[in-house]
Design a protein around this motif. Structure first.
Motif, PDB file in Angstrom:
ATOM      1  N   CYS A 139       0.854  -1.189   0.000  1.00  0.00           N
ATOM      2  CA  CYS A 139       0.000   0.000   0.000  1.00  0.00           C
ATOM      3  C   CYS A 139       0.889   1.238   0.000  1.00  0.00           C
ATOM      4  O   CYS A 139       1.787   1.363   0.839  1.00  0.00           O
ATOM      5  CB  CYS A 139      -0.885   0.029   1.246  1.00  0.00           C
ATOM      6  N   ASN A 190      -0.685  -2.080  -4.852  1.00  0.00           N
ATOM      7  CA  ASN A 190      -1.985  -1.432  -4.995  1.00  0.00           C
ATOM      8  C   ASN A 190      -2.016  -0.536  -6.232  1.00  0.00           C
ATOM      9  O   ASN A 190      -1.068   0.197  -6.524  1.00  0.00           O
ATOM     10  CB  ASN A 190      -2.294  -0.594  -3.755  1.00  0.00           C
ATOM     11  N   GLY A 200      -6.128   5.599  -3.497  1.00  0.00           N
ATOM     12  CA  GLY A 200      -7.136   5.323  -2.485  1.00  0.00           C
ATOM     13  C   GLY A 200      -6.667   5.702  -1.095  1.00  0.00           C
ATOM     14  O   GLY A 200      -5.472   5.872  -0.831  1.00  0.00           O
ATOM     15  N   SER A 201      -7.611   5.825  -0.183  1.00  0.00           N
ATOM     16  CA  SER A 201      -7.321   6.176   1.204  1.00  0.00           C
ATOM     17  C   SER A 201      -6.653   5.014   1.924  1.00  0.00           C
ATOM     18  O   SER A 201      -6.606   3.894   1.425  1.00  0.00           O
ATOM     19  CB  SER A 201      -8.611   6.558   1.919  1.00  0.00           C
ATOM     20  N   LYS A 233      -7.802   3.472   4.504  1.00  0.00           N
ATOM     21  CA  LYS A 233      -8.819   2.454   4.776  1.00  0.00           C
ATOM     22  C   LYS A 233      -9.126   1.616   3.542  1.00  0.00           C
ATOM     23  O   LYS A 233      -9.226   0.384   3.622  1.00  0.00           O
ATOM     24  CB  LYS A 233     -10.088   3.139   5.291  1.00  0.00           C
ATOM     25  N   SER A 234      -9.289   2.271   2.383  1.00  0.00           N
ATOM     26  CA  SER A 234      -9.659   1.523   1.174  1.00  0.00           C
ATOM     27  C   SER A 234      -8.532   0.613   0.712  1.00  0.00           C
ATOM     28  O   SER A 234      -8.776  -0.513   0.250  1.00  0.00           O
ATOM     29  CB  SER A 234     -10.056   2.493   0.058  1.00  0.00           C
ATOM     30  N   GLN A 235      -7.279   1.071   0.826  1.00  0.00           N
ATOM     31  CA  GLN A 235      -6.159   0.221   0.411  1.00  0.00           C
ATOM     32  C   GLN A 235      -6.018  -0.983   1.332  1.00  0.00           C
ATOM     33  O   GLN A 235      -5.727  -2.093   0.876  1.00  0.00           O
ATOM     34  CB  GLN A 235      -4.861   1.034   0.368  1.00  0.00           C
ATOM     35  N   LYS A 238      -8.423  -2.372   2.945  1.00  0.00           N
ATOM     36  CA  LYS A 238      -9.546  -3.252   2.640  1.00  0.00           C
ATOM     37  C   LYS A 238      -9.204  -4.140   1.440  1.00  0.00           C
ATOM     38  O   LYS A 238      -9.492  -5.349   1.429  1.00  0.00           O
ATOM     39  CB  LYS A 238     -10.790  -2.416   2.355  1.00  0.00           C
ATOM     40  N   LYS A 239      -8.565  -3.558   0.417  1.00  0.00           N
ATOM     41  CA  LYS A 239      -8.158  -4.346  -0.753  1.00  0.00           C
ATOM     42  C   LYS A 239      -7.057  -5.333  -0.392  1.00  0.00           C
ATOM     43  O   LYS A 239      -7.022  -6.456  -0.902  1.00  0.00           O
ATOM     44  CB  LYS A 239      -7.706  -3.418  -1.877  1.00  0.00           C
ATOM     45  N   ASP A 282      -6.648  -6.809   2.510  1.00  0.00           N
ATOM     46  CA  ASP A 282      -7.275  -7.918   3.230  1.00  0.00           C
ATOM     47  C   ASP A 282      -8.038  -8.829   2.273  1.00  0.00           C
ATOM     48  O   ASP A 282      -7.965 -10.061   2.364  1.00  0.00           O
ATOM     49  CB  ASP A 282      -8.207  -7.360   4.303  1.00  0.00           C
ATOM     50  N   LYS A 283      -8.765  -8.228   1.321  1.00  0.00           N
ATOM     51  CA  LYS A 283      -9.549  -9.009   0.366  1.00  0.00           C
ATOM     52  C   LYS A 283      -8.668  -9.852  -0.541  1.00  0.00           C
ATOM     53  O   LYS A 283      -9.072 -10.918  -1.016  1.00  0.00           O
ATOM     54  CB  LYS A 283     -10.417  -8.073  -0.472  1.00  0.00           C
TER      55      LYS A 283
END
Length: 429
Positions: A336, A365, A369-370, A372-374, A376-377, A379-380
């Protein structure tokens, strides 16, 4: 409204979440075959229709009912290959690589096509891995093919879920004598046979032995046995095969009704079957075809081989939950980066790590993105660890290292020490 686009019935997409397991299976087989000295050959998926009529037999179900055949712009009749052996024989004849008794141990992988009724594990476009060996006529090479598959089942963790069935069809002469005796017996019980077996009695009587109809199976209980008509050469060959399997400790069942669905088989035939996919199904099958090359216009050349269905074996791995943990995880590390300068530095850092750890699955990445959003990606993605590169890390030339799947605190790792740290953590993780 126009009809929405969709795949042809029985011809399926293999989606991104499915392909890792396919690649694992295919890679496991390829490594095994390399270790046994087999070489890969790649043939076209389209051949002249006459090839399959001459090799498989015009009165087989495949040629009569199941082939995808069409005329091209030149008026030639072409067919999408329904199996691989005929195409492989055509290739070795065309290129002369079995001439002069040259031994060839070949394997291939790819789609086959048959217009069947689609069902679980059986499709109209299906995928096979096949092996063909030319100019070796002893039972030792027959045994090697079976031993290789036995080793493969062990590596895949499915050995307890499959059973080996064996039979010998003898030479064409002994099989001819047996066919006469079988036809005489079945003709005397004609009215008790199912409709499909009555048809096969006139066209391909040995296939009656392969019927799933219970009433016809009852008739076959007292039918003549192929073993009683074997010539001495075929009997000795079969005994030699069994002796080698016994020496290695591979269990098997003798199945006198095992005939295979293609006309070209002789002597050894075998199938690996399972009952873990519902009704008993074949996952790998093959045998010897010593007369096929000559039948297709070549000089007398012995041959033996097998094919395994990839869809069914992948389904078995899923059903038996024999999927290595790393297969379900496609990313090891997710980087990230926050801000343009961090993104640029992150790209360069990622490439240096890849140079040092070429097998590391490192995803950078994309799309900014923020925080939080990075995350989240990250983790996914299923990654074990996240790498963090922002203004503070840039100033100190370190990267944040955060475990995503277990215990552990975030720590800072110097850029020049990152590859060594990842090598230790990913292997241990």
């Amino acid at each position: 409204m126009s009809k929405s686009l969709q795949a042809i019935r029985g011809m399926n997409d293999i989606l991104p979440e499915q392909t890792p397991l396919w690649r694992y299976f295919e890679g496991t087989v390829a490594r095994l075959l390399d270790n046994y000295g087999y070489k890969q050959i790649r043939m076209p998926i389209v051949e002249f229709t006459e090839l399959f009529k001459r090799s498989i037999g015009e009165v087989t179900d495949i040629v009569e009912k199941e082939m995808y055949t069409f005329e091209d712009r030149n008026g030639d009749s072409l067919t999408l290959r329904p199996e691989g052996t005929a195409a492989c024989v055509r290739a070795v004849l065309e290129h002369g690589i079995t001439g002069g008794g040259q031994v060839q141990k070949l394997w291939y992988i790819g789609p086959m096509f048959r217009h069947e009724r689609p069902q679980k594990g059986r499709y109209r476009q299906f995928h096979q891995i096949g092996l063909e060996v030319f100019n070796l006529d002893g039972p030792d090479i027959d045994a090697e093919l079976i031993i290789m598959t036995w080793r493969l089942w062990g590596e895949l963790g499915i050995r307890d879920a499959v059973k080996l069935e064996l039979n010998s069809l003898g030479t064409s002469e002994s099989r001819g004598r047996y066919r006469e005796a079988l036809v005489e017996y079945l003709s005397a019980h004609h009215d008790k046979l199912d409709e499909d077996s009555q048809r096969r009695l006139k066209t391909n009587p040995l296939r009656v032995l392969d019927t799933k109809n219970a009433d016809t199976q009852a008739v076959l209980v007292d039918a003549p046995k192929m073993a009683d008509y074997l010539d001495d050469e075929s009997r000795a060959h079969f005994e030699g095969l069994k002796a080698r399997l016994d020496a290695v400790g591979i269990p098997y069942v003798l199945n006198p009704k095992l005939v295979r669905g293609l006309d070209y088989y002789s002597k050894t035939v075998f199938e690996w079957v399972t009952d873990k996919l519902g009704a008993q199904g074949t996952v790998c099958a093959g045998g010897r075809y010593d007369g096929l090359v000559e039948q297709m216009g070549g000089k007398p050349t012995t041959g033996v081989g097998f094919a395994m269905g990839i869809e069914r074996l992948v389904l078995m791995l899923e059903t038996l939950e024999q999927i290595p943990e790393e297969i379900s995880r496609q990313v090891d590390v997710y980087l990230c980066a926050f801000g343009e300068q961090a993104e640029l530095a992150g790209l360069a850092l990622a490439e240096r790590v890849r140079d040092q750890l070429p097998n590391l699955r490192l995803q950078v990445n994309a799309g900014a993105g923020s925080f939080k959003s990075q995350f989240k990606k990250a983790d996914k993605s299923g990654a074990l660890y996240a790498l963090i590169l922002g203004d503070d890390e840039m100033a100190q030339q370190v990267v944040g290292f955060k475990p995503l799947r277990g215990q552990g605190e975030q720590q800072s790792i110097a850029w020049d020490a990152l590859a060594a740290h990842l090598a230790t953590c990913v292997v241990q993780g």
